[in-house]
Enzyme design. Sequence first.
Site, mmCIF file in Angstrom:
data_model
loop_
_atom_site.group_PDB
_atom_site.id
_atom_site.type_symbol
_atom_site.label_atom_id
_atom_site.label_comp_id
_atom_site.label_asym_id
_atom_site.label_seq_id
_atom_site.Cartn_x
_atom_site.Cartn_y
_atom_site.Cartn_z
ATOM 1 C CB SER A 1 -0.909 0.016 1.232
ATOM 2 O OG SER A 1 -1.448 1.311 1.385
ATOM 3 C CG HIS B 1 -4.022 -1.502 -1.407
ATOM 4 N ND1 HIS B 1 -5.150 -2.268 -1.630
ATOM 5 C CD2 HIS B 1 -4.351 -0.648 -0.412
ATOM 6 C CE1 HIS B 1 -6.104 -1.897 -0.804
ATOM 7 N NE2 HIS B 1 -5.655 -0.910 -0.049
ATOM 8 C CG ASP C 1 -5.156 2.627 0.904
ATOM 9 O OD1 ASP C 1 -6.104 1.813 0.868
ATOM 10 O OD2 ASP C 1 -4.017 2.333 1.318
ATOM 11 C CG MET D 1 -8.360 7.313 2.334
ATOM 12 S SD MET D 1 -7.559 7.380 3.948
ATOM 13 C CE MET D 1 -6.602 5.858 3.899
ATOM 14 C CG HIS E 1 -9.261 0.216 -0.170
ATOM 15 N ND1 HIS E 1 -8.639 0.088 1.063
ATOM 16 C CD2 HIS E 1 -10.592 0.152 0.087
ATOM 17 C CE1 HIS E 1 -9.554 -0.051 2.001
ATOM 18 N NE2 HIS E 1 -10.744 -0.007 1.439
ATOM 19 C CG MET F 1 -11.267 3.358 2.331
ATOM 20 S SD MET F 1 -9.678 3.364 3.177
ATOM 21 C CE MET F 1 -8.598 3.398 1.756
ATOM 22 C CG MET G 1 -11.518 -2.553 5.436
ATOM 23 S SD MET G 1 -9.989 -2.147 4.593
ATOM 24 C CE MET G 1 -9.100 -1.220 5.852
ATOM 25 C CG ASP H 1 -6.194 -2.622 3.434
ATOM 26 O OD1 ASP H 1 -5.087 -2.383 3.953
ATOM 27 O OD2 ASP H 1 -6.835 -1.796 2.757
HETATM 28 C C1 DX5 Z 1 -6.151 1.870 5.697
HETATM 29 C C2 DX5 Z 1 -5.769 1.477 4.298
HETATM 30 C C3 DX5 Z 1 -4.684 0.504 4.231
HETATM 31 C C4 DX5 Z 1 -3.384 0.947 4.856
HETATM 32 C C5 DX5 Z 1 -2.759 -0.240 5.524
HETATM 33 O O1 DX5 Z 1 -7.391 2.484 5.687
HETATM 34 O O2 DX5 Z 1 -6.869 0.921 3.628
HETATM 35 O O3 DX5 Z 1 -4.468 0.040 2.913
HETATM 36 O O4 DX5 Z 1 -2.466 1.475 3.943
HETATM 37 O O5 DX5 Z 1 -1.632 0.175 6.180
HETATM 38 P P1 DX5 Z 1 -0.845 -0.806 7.176
HETATM 39 O O6 DX5 Z 1 -0.405 -1.969 6.385
HETATM 40 O O7 DX5 Z 1 0.266 0.054 7.667
HETATM 41 O O8 DX5 Z 1 -1.817 -1.189 8.263
HETATM 42 ZN ZN ZN Z 2 -6.471 -0.032 1.670
#
Ligand code: DX5
Ligand code: ZN
Length: 223
Positions: free
Chosen positions: A5, A33, A35, A37, A66, A68, A137, A175
């Site tokens: 990620s 990956h 993210d 947001m 991903h 969010m 998650m 994740d």
């Molecule tokens: C959190 C993200 C993850 C995050 C995981 O909301 O969806 O993808 O990057 O990070 P680690 O592996 O550090 O928990």
């Molecule tokens: Zn993620």
Amino acid sequence: MIAPSILAADFARLGDEIAAVAGTGETRADWVHVDVMDAHFVPNLTLGLPVAKALIDSTDLPIDCHLMIDDPDRWAVGYAEAGAYNVTVHAEAAKDPVALAKNLRAAGAKAGLSLKPGTALEPWLDALKHYDTLLVMSVEPGFGGQSFIAEVLDKVRTARRLVDTGHLKLLVEIDGGINSDTIEQAAEAGVDCFVAGSAVYGAGDPGKAVAALREQAARGRAG
Ligand code: DX5
Ligand code: ZN
């Protein structure tokens, strides 16, 4: 499969950070990956479609987006059209998850459905027949570097059983909080694809971290 990620990467050097896990052999990631947001669905803001598209175009690794975000029914297809390999939306945010999966697939992407730690799997089993990926998650979405919530492995075990018996046809992805202390138990529960942010980009050599995590996951899977 290991999906680093980039949330834990250096945002000023994202292309280089992806290249660090795009080598050959065992240090090569399976997916990257990304993210997304929106500061509404989660209390954090990262990047959107223009940056995701630039990252997709910068690498031959499959990009796993991903989302969010609120209203994925409106925004998710754009990431598929931009060339994302897999586009995951949150069950808690989607208004019509079946139509959304069909639209993602029609735009050429795999469709993923994600469940927050407190969201039960059972209500989504019918919708999941239309999906290629289930993203479980294992932290509350929003931030990297949080502690793994082991209770979500019950959902992984159920999904694994449904896949193995032919009732679902999808990859089980996890994740949040995946690292050398937690990956074996997740693998043993039946995860196919492991997202890891801090465990990869917090390591001195991200490629070596990918190789080590994959090897550990294989050990966990073998029991
Ligand atoms: C959190 C993200 C993850 C995050 C995981 O909301 O969806 O993808 O990057 O990070 P680690 O592996 O550090 O928990
Ligand atoms: Zn993620």
